[in-house]
Design a protein around this motif. Sequence first.
Motif, PDB file in Angstrom:
ATOM      1  N   ASN A 146       0.930  -1.184  -0.250  1.00 41.49           N
ATOM      2  CA  ASN A 146      -0.245   0.272   0.285  1.00 41.49           C
ATOM      3  C   ASN A 146       0.590   1.196  -0.006  1.00 41.49           C
ATOM      4  OD1 ASN A 146      -2.230   1.670  -0.053  1.00 41.49           O
ATOM      5  ND2 ASN A 146      -2.537   1.223   2.011  1.00 41.49           N
ATOM      6  N   PHE A 147       0.717   2.332  -1.153  1.00 43.48           N
ATOM      7  CA  PHE A 147       1.778   3.147  -0.999  1.00 43.48           C
ATOM      8  C   PHE A 147       1.177   4.386  -0.100  1.00 43.48           C
ATOM      9  CE2 PHE A 147       2.651   2.068  -5.464  1.00 43.48           C
ATOM     10  CZ  PHE A 147       3.153   2.071  -5.434  1.00 43.48           C
ATOM     11  N   GLY A 148      -0.654   4.438   0.519  1.00 44.96           N
ATOM     12  CA  GLY A 148      -0.687   5.103   1.935  1.00 44.96           C
ATOM     13  C   GLY A 148      -0.907   6.982   1.320  1.00 44.96           C
ATOM     14  N   PHE A 149      -1.301   6.391  -0.281  1.00 48.32           N
ATOM     15  CA  PHE A 149      -1.999   7.999  -0.874  1.00 48.32           C
ATOM     16  C   PHE A 149      -2.895   7.496  -2.192  1.00 48.32           C
ATOM     17  CE2 PHE A 149       2.441   7.976  -2.359  1.00 48.32           C
ATOM     18  CZ  PHE A 149       2.134   7.263  -3.973  1.00 48.32           C
ATOM     19  N   LEU A 150      -3.788   8.368  -2.265  1.00 49.89           N
ATOM     20  CA  LEU A 150      -4.789   7.410  -3.226  1.00 49.89           C
ATOM     21  C   LEU A 150      -4.039   8.114  -4.947  1.00 49.89           C
ATOM     22  CD1 LEU A 150      -8.143   9.499  -2.494  1.00 49.89           C
ATOM     23  CD2 LEU A 150      -7.072   7.368  -1.833  1.00 49.89           C
ATOM     24  N   VAL A 151      -4.394   7.601  -6.070  1.00 49.93           N
ATOM     25  CA  VAL A 151      -3.800   7.284  -7.319  1.00 49.93           C
ATOM     26  C   VAL A 151      -5.168   7.568  -8.124  1.00 49.93           C
ATOM     27  CG1 VAL A 151      -2.634   6.146  -8.752  1.00 49.93           C
ATOM     28  CG2 VAL A 151      -1.658   5.671  -6.754  1.00 49.93           C
ATOM     29  N   ASP A 152      -4.353   8.626  -8.829  1.00 45.20           N
ATOM     30  CA  ASP A 152      -5.209   8.834  -9.563  1.00 45.20           C
ATOM     31  C   ASP A 152      -4.902   7.879 -11.466  1.00 45.20           C
ATOM     32  OD1 ASP A 152      -7.066   9.999 -12.324  1.00 45.20           O
ATOM     33  OD2 ASP A 152      -5.632  12.361 -11.988  1.00 45.20           O
ATOM     34  N   LEU A 153      -5.647   6.698 -11.297  1.00 41.32           N
ATOM     35  CA  LEU A 153      -5.269   5.709 -12.344  1.00 41.32           C
ATOM     36  C   LEU A 153      -5.398   6.362 -13.700  1.00 41.32           C
ATOM     37  CD1 LEU A 153      -7.214   2.796 -10.839  1.00 41.32           C
ATOM     38  CD2 LEU A 153      -4.480   3.292 -10.575  1.00 41.32           C
ATOM     39  N   GLU A 154      -6.571   8.061 -14.454  1.00 39.96           N
ATOM     40  CA  GLU A 154      -6.731   7.948 -15.673  1.00 39.96           C
ATOM     41  C   GLU A 154      -5.403   8.547 -16.144  1.00 39.96           C
ATOM     42  OE1 GLU A 154     -10.428   9.765 -16.275  1.00 39.96           O
ATOM     43  OE2 GLU A 154     -11.697   7.916 -15.461  1.00 39.96           O
ATOM     44  N   SER A 155      -5.093   9.695 -14.911  1.00 37.71           N
ATOM     45  CA  SER A 155      -3.390  10.182 -15.348  1.00 37.71           C
ATOM     46  C   SER A 155      -2.579   9.345 -14.724  1.00 37.71           C
ATOM     47  CB  SER A 155      -3.598  11.308 -13.926  1.00 37.71           C
ATOM     48  OG  SER A 155      -4.261  12.537 -13.884  1.00 37.71           O
ATOM     49  N   LEU A 156      -2.841   7.790 -14.657  1.00 38.54           N
ATOM     50  CA  LEU A 156      -1.722   7.211 -14.208  1.00 38.54           C
ATOM     51  C   LEU A 156      -1.501   6.499 -16.246  1.00 38.54           C
ATOM     52  CD1 LEU A 156       1.007   5.943 -13.156  1.00 38.54           C
ATOM     53  CD2 LEU A 156      -0.290   4.232 -12.897  1.00 38.54           C
ATOM     54  N   HIS A 182       4.064  -8.155 -13.518  1.00 30.26           N
ATOM     55  CA  HIS A 182       2.449  -7.733 -13.179  1.00 30.26           C
ATOM     56  C   HIS A 182       2.078  -6.558 -12.342  1.00 30.26           C
ATOM     57  CE1 HIS A 182      -1.469  -7.509 -15.565  1.00 30.26           C
ATOM     58  NE2 HIS A 182      -1.895  -7.749 -14.595  1.00 30.26           N
ATOM     59  N   LEU A 183       1.494  -5.583 -12.186  1.00 30.94           N
ATOM     60  CA  LEU A 183       1.372  -4.932 -11.300  1.00 30.94           C
ATOM     61  C   LEU A 183       0.069  -4.962 -11.452  1.00 30.94           C
ATOM     62  CD1 LEU A 183       4.810  -3.909 -11.663  1.00 30.94           C
ATOM     63  CD2 LEU A 183       3.406  -2.061 -10.348  1.00 30.94           C
ATOM     64  N   THR A 184      -0.897  -4.820 -10.550  1.00 37.79           N
ATOM     65  CA  THR A 184      -2.079  -3.866 -10.439  1.00 37.79           C
ATOM     66  C   THR A 184      -2.465  -2.776  -9.583  1.00 37.79           C
ATOM     67  OG1 THR A 184      -3.060  -6.453 -11.202  1.00 37.79           O
ATOM     68  CG2 THR A 184      -4.806  -4.696 -10.003  1.00 37.79           C
ATOM     69  N   ILE A 185      -2.887  -1.939 -10.032  1.00 33.75           N
ATOM     70  CA  ILE A 185      -2.586  -1.068  -9.312  1.00 33.75           C
ATOM     71  C   ILE A 185      -3.737  -0.190  -8.921  1.00 33.75           C
ATOM     72  CG2 ILE A 185      -1.658   1.536  -9.122  1.00 33.75           C
ATOM     73  CD1 ILE A 185       0.130   1.157 -11.079  1.00 33.75           C
ATOM     74  N   PHE A 186      -4.657   0.016  -7.814  1.00 35.28           N
ATOM     75  CA  PHE A 186      -5.536   0.126  -7.517  1.00 35.28           C
ATOM     76  C   PHE A 186      -5.983   2.385  -7.350  1.00 35.28           C
ATOM     77  CE2 PHE A 186      -5.942  -3.603  -7.449  1.00 35.28           C
ATOM     78  CZ  PHE A 186      -7.218  -4.664  -7.920  1.00 35.28           C
ATOM     79  N   SER A 187      -7.170   2.602  -7.094  1.00 32.90           N
ATOM     80  CA  SER A 187      -7.160   4.010  -7.109  1.00 32.90           C
ATOM     81  C   SER A 187      -6.712   4.548  -5.681  1.00 32.90           C
ATOM     82  CB  SER A 187      -7.977   4.371  -6.779  1.00 32.90           C
ATOM     83  OG  SER A 187      -9.020   4.065  -6.375  1.00 32.90           O
ATOM     84  N   SER A 188      -7.060   3.320  -4.414  1.00 30.73           N
ATOM     85  CA  SER A 188      -6.608   3.654  -3.089  1.00 30.73           C
ATOM     86  C   SER A 188      -5.432   3.263  -2.787  1.00 30.73           C
ATOM     87  CB  SER A 188      -7.688   2.619  -2.502  1.00 30.73           C
ATOM     88  OG  SER A 188      -6.655   1.400  -2.745  1.00 30.73           O
ATOM     89  N   GLY A 189      -4.909   3.248  -3.497  1.00 28.81           N
ATOM     90  CA  GLY A 189      -3.336   3.138  -3.885  1.00 28.81           C
ATOM     91  C   GLY A 189      -2.351   1.704  -2.872  1.00 28.81           C
ATOM     92  N   LYS A 190      -2.779   0.429  -3.025  1.00 30.33           N
ATOM     93  CA  LYS A 190      -2.843  -0.472  -2.676  1.00 30.33           C
ATOM     94  C   LYS A 190      -2.677  -1.000  -4.266  1.00 30.33           C
ATOM     95  CE  LYS A 190      -5.135  -1.821   0.611  1.00 30.33           C
ATOM     96  NZ  LYS A 190      -7.084  -2.851   1.845  1.00 30.33           N
TER      97      LYS A 190
END
Length: 158
Positions: free
Chosen positions: A87-97, A127-135
């Motif tokens: 968990n990165f501990g911050f929200l991720v903007d998946l569309e921007s990424l 393979h990475l699966t990134i979620f907007s929650s930061g996980k």
Amino acid sequence: MQVLSRKLKNIEYMPDKSSALIKRIRNPSLTASIFPHGYMQCKGAASVKDTVKGVKVIVREIEKVTGGEQTLEVLDFKVTNIMAVCNFGFLVDLESLFFAQAGPFSSFDYDSERFPGLSCTTSKKVHLTIFSSGKVQYTRLPVLPLISCSMLLSTRQL
């Protein structure tokens, strides 16, 4: 295989679907597929140490059931796929990424209507699966040291 399926506990054997016996153990938590030619594939262990312990437990159970007729030996133990979650501990903007598509990633896949995560594969085929929650869920890790490198890579990317 029929004899083992009748005598072992926690066994699933459906010869119509697969030639493998499915054996589940609780301590350590592990699922093993045992094939007629002697190959065994283990899944679900929390660590390599737990996998080794689980394999030993299963081998001992098979030896007991067969009455000690044969001494079983593990000849080639190999870890081929490791999964890690962080968990990165911050929200991720998946569309921007997704639209940035730069760096070491060889492919991106994101469709919020189909699946809530952004999937990508690094040049090392991790393979990475990134979620907007930061996980982040990492799969296809061939060896343990690659976990930290891959996490650093994706943290810099975000």
